[in-house]
Motif scaffolding. Structure first.
Motif, PDB file in Angstrom:
ATOM      1  N   GLU A 123     -10.778  32.753  46.953  1.00 44.70           N
ATOM      2  CA  GLU A 123      -9.998  33.720  47.689  1.00 44.70           C
ATOM      3  C   GLU A 123      -8.580  33.172  48.172  1.00 44.70           C
ATOM      4  OE1 GLU A 123     -12.156  37.516  49.197  1.00 44.70           O
ATOM      5  OE2 GLU A 123     -13.529  35.797  49.426  1.00 44.70           O
ATOM      6  N   PHE A 124      -8.709  32.410  48.976  1.00 43.52           N
ATOM      7  CA  PHE A 124      -7.642  31.530  49.711  1.00 43.52           C
ATOM      8  C   PHE A 124      -6.849  30.664  48.539  1.00 43.52           C
ATOM      9  CE2 PHE A 124     -10.522  31.868  53.266  1.00 43.52           C
ATOM     10  CZ  PHE A 124      -9.722  32.457  54.134  1.00 43.52           C
ATOM     11  N   ALA A 125      -7.286  30.063  47.780  1.00 42.71           N
ATOM     12  CA  ALA A 125      -6.822  29.233  46.616  1.00 42.71           C
ATOM     13  C   ALA A 125      -6.033  30.289  45.769  1.00 42.71           C
ATOM     14  CB  ALA A 125      -7.790  28.506  45.780  1.00 42.71           C
ATOM     15  N   GLU A 126      -6.591  31.332  45.450  1.00 39.32           N
ATOM     16  CA  GLU A 126      -5.711  32.337  44.489  1.00 39.32           C
ATOM     17  C   GLU A 126      -4.597  32.997  45.177  1.00 39.32           C
ATOM     18  OE1 GLU A 126      -9.052  34.600  42.813  1.00 39.32           O
ATOM     19  OE2 GLU A 126      -9.437  33.091  41.674  1.00 39.32           O
ATOM     20  N   ALA A 127      -4.697  32.812  46.520  1.00 38.56           N
ATOM     21  CA  ALA A 127      -3.752  33.481  47.597  1.00 38.56           C
ATOM     22  C   ALA A 127      -2.669  32.743  47.769  1.00 38.56           C
ATOM     23  CB  ALA A 127      -4.162  34.362  48.806  1.00 38.56           C
ATOM     24  N   ALA A 128      -2.838  31.200  47.342  1.00 39.02           N
ATOM     25  CA  ALA A 128      -1.843  30.234  47.654  1.00 39.02           C
ATOM     26  C   ALA A 128      -0.279  30.687  46.708  1.00 39.02           C
ATOM     27  CB  ALA A 128      -2.302  28.973  47.029  1.00 39.02           C
ATOM     28  N   ASP A 129       0.685  30.248  47.517  1.00 43.71           N
ATOM     29  CA  ASP A 129       1.851  30.447  46.952  1.00 43.71           C
ATOM     30  C   ASP A 129       2.157  29.629  45.433  1.00 43.71           C
ATOM     31  OD1 ASP A 129       2.797  28.022  47.882  1.00 43.71           O
ATOM     32  OD2 ASP A 129       3.949  29.073  49.437  1.00 43.71           O
ATOM     33  N   ALA A 130       3.319  29.437  45.193  1.00 46.29           N
ATOM     34  CA  ALA A 130       3.719  28.918  43.803  1.00 46.29           C
ATOM     35  C   ALA A 130       3.425  27.506  44.165  1.00 46.29           C
ATOM     36  CB  ALA A 130       5.220  29.093  43.419  1.00 46.29           C
ATOM     37  N   SER A 131       3.713  26.859  45.201  1.00 41.63           N
ATOM     38  CA  SER A 131       3.781  25.353  45.632  1.00 41.63           C
ATOM     39  C   SER A 131       2.172  25.021  45.774  1.00 41.63           C
ATOM     40  CB  SER A 131       4.566  25.156  46.694  1.00 41.63           C
ATOM     41  OG  SER A 131       3.878  25.644  47.822  1.00 41.63           O
ATOM     42  N   GLY A 132       1.276  25.805  45.974  1.00 45.45           N
ATOM     43  CA  GLY A 132       0.074  25.631  46.065  1.00 45.45           C
ATOM     44  C   GLY A 132      -0.544  25.725  47.550  1.00 45.45           C
ATOM     45  N   THR A 133       0.498  26.383  48.465  1.00 48.33           N
ATOM     46  CA  THR A 133      -0.029  26.459  49.821  1.00 48.33           C
ATOM     47  C   THR A 133      -0.281  27.859  50.139  1.00 48.33           C
ATOM     48  OG1 THR A 133       1.909  24.687  50.293  1.00 48.33           O
ATOM     49  CG2 THR A 133       1.107  26.174  52.233  1.00 48.33           C
ATOM     50  N   PHE A 134      -1.403  28.044  51.164  1.00 53.82           N
ATOM     51  CA  PHE A 134      -1.775  29.280  51.608  1.00 53.82           C
ATOM     52  C   PHE A 134      -0.765  29.477  52.876  1.00 53.82           C
ATOM     53  CE2 PHE A 134      -4.099  31.932  54.546  1.00 53.82           C
ATOM     54  CZ  PHE A 134      -4.433  33.013  53.721  1.00 53.82           C
TER      55      PHE A 134
END
Length: 140
Positions: A123-134
């Motif tokens: 859930e957190f990983a999928e909510a990360a932005d385009a840079s891979g940062t939550f």
């Protein structure tokens, strides 16, 4: 080239999440990172210098059942150099080796929810932005 991974991974002795230091180039940055984060078990052991995600996931997979834990956070060169201290979150359970970055300001929210199994790593990983940062839930 990454160093061979020592076994076993250190495990938090309580309900806090493990923050494992893999970059040892700047003591002041390590101190600042620890000051920016509450509720963690910090491990600074040169045996883990430059350890990569796959080696850490493999070490976790090789652990005896009583030593298992679901995730860890890596204090790598990126986390040390950036003033937001974006730790690298690593899934050790469902998709071992899956990662996303967590700035210090979001660490407690992510760590607490993962530790209590209130939310899942994905859930957190999928909510990360385009840079891979939550950056929290909601508009970025």
């Amino acid at each position: 080239m990454p160093m061979p991974m020592p076994m076993p991974l250190p495990k938090p002795g309580d309900l806090t999440s493990l923050v494992l230091r893999t970059h040892f180039g700047d003591e002041a940055a390590w101190d600042a990172l620890r000051s920016a984060i509450d509720g963690a078990t910090f491990v600074s052991d040169r045996r883990f210098a430059e350890a990569d995600v796959q080696a850490l996931a493999d070490a976790a997979a090789a652990a005896e059942e009583r030593e298992w834990f679901n995730h860890l956070f890596i204090a790598d060169a990126t986390a040390m150099a950036d003033p937001d201290h974006p730790l690298l979150a690593v899934d050790l359970w469902v998709e071992p080796g899956r990662t996303f970055r967590v700035p210090a300001r979001w660490f407690f929210d992510v760590s607490a929810n993962l530790g209590l199994a209130n939310m899942y790593f994905e859930e957190f990983a999928e909510a990360a932005d385009a840079s891979g940062t939550f950056q929290g839930f909601g508009p970025h």
